[in-house]
Design a protein around this motif. Structure first.
Motif, PDB file in Angstrom:
ATOM      1  N   VAL A 259     -13.109  -1.387  14.063  1.00 15.17           N
ATOM      2  CA  VAL A 259     -13.652  -0.260  13.542  1.00 15.17           C
ATOM      3  C   VAL A 259     -12.622   1.000  14.109  1.00 15.17           C
ATOM      4  N   ALA A 260     -12.332   0.859  15.390  1.00 21.43           N
ATOM      5  CA  ALA A 260     -11.246   1.927  15.638  1.00 21.43           C
ATOM      6  C   ALA A 260     -10.265   1.839  14.774  1.00 21.43           C
ATOM      7  N   LEU A 261      -9.496   0.479  14.463  1.00 23.91           N
ATOM      8  CA  LEU A 261      -8.434   0.388  13.646  1.00 23.91           C
ATOM      9  C   LEU A 261      -8.496   1.042  12.162  1.00 23.91           C
ATOM     10  N   VAL A 262      -9.727   0.689  11.567  1.00 26.63           N
ATOM     11  CA  VAL A 262      -9.917   1.296  10.450  1.00 26.63           C
ATOM     12  C   VAL A 262     -10.162   2.905  10.385  1.00 26.63           C
ATOM     13  N   VAL A 263     -10.789   3.343  11.323  1.00 26.44           N
ATOM     14  CA  VAL A 263     -10.960   4.798  11.327  1.00 26.44           C
ATOM     15  C   VAL A 263      -9.804   5.520  11.395  1.00 26.44           C
ATOM     16  N   ASP A 264      -8.906   4.888  12.488  1.00 20.17           N
ATOM     17  CA  ASP A 264      -7.546   5.821  12.393  1.00 20.17           C
ATOM     18  C   ASP A 264      -6.843   5.639  11.320  1.00 20.17           C
ATOM     19  N   PHE A 265      -6.847   4.293  10.433  1.00 21.79           N
ATOM     20  CA  PHE A 265      -6.053   4.297   9.060  1.00 21.79           C
ATOM     21  C   PHE A 265      -6.443   5.265   8.357  1.00 21.79           C
ATOM     22  N   ALA A 266      -7.779   5.521   8.136  1.00 15.86           N
ATOM     23  CA  ALA A 266      -8.061   6.402   7.207  1.00 15.86           C
ATOM     24  C   ALA A 266      -8.030   7.922   7.623  1.00 15.86           C
ATOM     25  N   SER A 267      -7.944   8.164   8.923  1.00 14.88           N
ATOM     26  CA  SER A 267      -7.657   9.515   9.279  1.00 14.88           C
ATOM     27  C   SER A 267      -6.464   9.968   8.857  1.00 14.88           C
ATOM     28  N   GLN A 268      -5.329   8.994   8.773  1.00 14.12           N
ATOM     29  CA  GLN A 268      -3.918   9.271   8.565  1.00 14.12           C
ATOM     30  C   GLN A 268      -3.898   9.618   7.130  1.00 14.12           C
ATOM     31  N   MET A 269      -4.809   9.234   6.213  1.00 12.83           N
ATOM     32  CA  MET A 269      -4.542   9.309   4.708  1.00 12.83           C
ATOM     33  C   MET A 269      -5.641   9.503   3.934  1.00 12.83           C
ATOM     34  N   PRO A 270      -6.567  10.445   4.571  1.00 14.52           N
ATOM     35  CA  PRO A 270      -8.036  10.769   4.012  1.00 14.52           C
ATOM     36  C   PRO A 270      -8.095  10.976   2.631  1.00 14.52           C
ATOM     37  N   ASN A 271      -6.946  11.542   1.930  1.00 18.30           N
ATOM     38  CA  ASN A 271      -7.169  11.768   0.408  1.00 18.30           C
ATOM     39  C   ASN A 271      -6.762  10.716  -0.254  1.00 18.30           C
ATOM     40  N   ALA A 272      -6.457   9.461   0.239  1.00 17.66           N
ATOM     41  CA  ALA A 272      -5.726   8.635  -0.464  1.00 17.66           C
ATOM     42  C   ALA A 272      -6.546   7.564  -1.299  1.00 17.66           C
ATOM     43  N   LYS A 273      -6.248   7.389  -2.519  1.00 13.01           N
ATOM     44  CA  LYS A 273      -7.090   6.334  -3.335  1.00 13.01           C
ATOM     45  C   LYS A 273      -6.336   4.900  -3.288  1.00 13.01           C
ATOM     46  N   PRO A 274      -7.293   4.108  -2.851  1.00 11.99           N
ATOM     47  CA  PRO A 274      -6.640   2.571  -2.747  1.00 11.99           C
ATOM     48  C   PRO A 274      -6.190   2.044  -4.204  1.00 11.99           C
ATOM     49  N   SER A 275      -5.348   1.292  -4.341  1.00  8.79           N
ATOM     50  CA  SER A 275      -4.850   0.698  -5.571  1.00  8.79           C
ATOM     51  C   SER A 275      -6.071  -0.043  -6.453  1.00  8.79           C
ATOM     52  N   ALA A 276      -7.011  -0.403  -5.602  1.00 11.41           N
ATOM     53  CA  ALA A 276      -8.285  -1.062  -6.347  1.00 11.41           C
ATOM     54  C   ALA A 276      -8.915   0.024  -7.372  1.00 11.41           C
ATOM     55  N   LEU A 277      -9.164   1.357  -6.603  1.00 13.98           N
ATOM     56  CA  LEU A 277      -9.763   2.336  -7.099  1.00 13.98           C
ATOM     57  C   LEU A 277      -8.880   2.705  -8.394  1.00 13.98           C
ATOM     58  N   LEU A 278      -7.503   2.848  -8.227  1.00 11.41           N
ATOM     59  CA  LEU A 278      -6.682   3.264  -9.372  1.00 11.41           C
ATOM     60  C   LEU A 278      -6.729   2.356 -10.346  1.00 11.41           C
TER      61      LEU A 278
END
Length: 325
Positions: A259-278
């Motif tokens: 959980v800490a890993l993925v929260v930190d990941f998102a905090s570094q690029m909060p406005n990103a859209k993953p390729s699956a969404l694109l």
């Protein structure tokens, strides 16, 4: 994180002595970023893509690349077909679902000295390349903190570039792997070879499963999913399930708290859209079967279920049914 394999002085000296002949197979958004930077570094790059308008624009006016480090136009060779000439390095940058098809076409690019590099999200797609080219010439790459999109034919924009790591799929020798890493470092990438690429694949997969399907299904950005009172919980459950699966498989990933890993990941690029969404926004089939779908597939190997990721995968694939292949 997994430790880098140090290069010897002799390896580094020999690796920068001459430009490499490189084919980028799958010159979409990320492939175009790779092609542009490698060409700028003086390597002999051939960009290969089935997208005719993109290739035509590159051949006519060059590849325009923009991002945090500015904007410029890079001239390089581009083609819709695979040329009949061996390369030093073949980078397979198509999406995971397209790897098996590409594996059947790249034979003319390969001779006894060629290294093939697979750069895809998720797990499992490189197996088709290993079957075609042999596991002893195949490297697998993990790109972290990258995001790019094609703004228009011949113009690619990237949002960030953090790190890229390479490991041997099978018996690729360390000098060849080190040569691959040095080629990418020469183009300005934070690049290096690692002993345990499987561990890094799973660490990245935990972040990908947390946001790929949840963002694709909701239209939310990475940061919005992280903060959402309902989807945030689903996201964290998907990552935890992937972590538990990795541990059950005996993967020695350096993650104590997914959980800490993925929260930190998102905090570094909060406005990103993953390729699956694109992909879903563009009406394209995504890589979800190799991302969220990889978790239940791998879990089954050790007699486990992965219901969160299985459900997320089924929901995305149901949405994709009207898109075609």
């Amino acid at each position: 994180m997994t430790e880098l394999i140090p290069a010897t002085e002799a390896e580094l000296a020999s690796s920068v002595a001459a430009p490499a002949r490189i084919a980028i197979v799958g010159c979409g958004a990320m492939g175009s970023v790779y092609a542009a930077r490698l060409a700028e570094a003086g390597h002999e790059v051939t960009a290969i893509s089935r997208r005719a308008d993109h290739i035509d624009a590159i051949e006519t006016a060059g590849l325009r690349i923009s991002g945090p480090d500015g904007e410029r136009v890079v001239r390089l060779r581009a083609s819709q077909s695979v040329p009949e000439e061996p390369m030093d390095l073949v980078v397979v940058a198509v999406k995971a679902a397209g790897v098996a098809g590409v594996a059947e076409t790249i034979g003319p690019l390969i001779d006894q000295s060629t290294v093939v590099l697979a750069l895809q999200n998720g797990l499992g797609s490189s197996d088709a390349l290993a079957d075609r080219v042999g596991p002893d010439r195949l490297a697998v790459g993990i790109a972290s903190g990258f995001g790019a999109s094609i703004r228009e034919a011949g113009h690619v924009h990237h949002n960030a570039m953090r790190a890229i790591r390479f490991g041997a799929y099978g018996g690729l020798n360390s000098s060849d792997l080190g040569r691959v890493a040095e080629i990418w470092r020469s183009a300005g990438f934070d690049a290096g070879a690692v002993e345990d690429i499987v561990a890094m694949q799973w660490e990245k997969l935990m972040c990908n499963v947390a946001y790929s399907a949840p963002c694709a299904l909701t239209g939310l950005t990475v940061g919005q999913v992280m903060d959402h009172p309902e989807m945030g919980a689903v996201s964290r459950a998907a990552a935890t399930e992937a972590w538990e699966t990795a541990l059950a498989l005996g993967v020695e990933c350096n993650v104590d708290d997914p959980v800490a890993l993925v929260v930190d990941f998102a905090s570094q690029m909060p406005n990103a859209k993953p390729s699956a969404l694109l992909d879903l926004e563009a009406g394209r089939v995504s890589e979800i079967s190799f991302i969220n779908g990889a978790v239940p597939r791998e879990a089954a190997k050790v007699g486990r279920d992965a219901p969160v990721n299985a459900t997320l995968t089924a929901l995305v694939r149901t949405r994709e049914e009207s898109f075609g292949s």
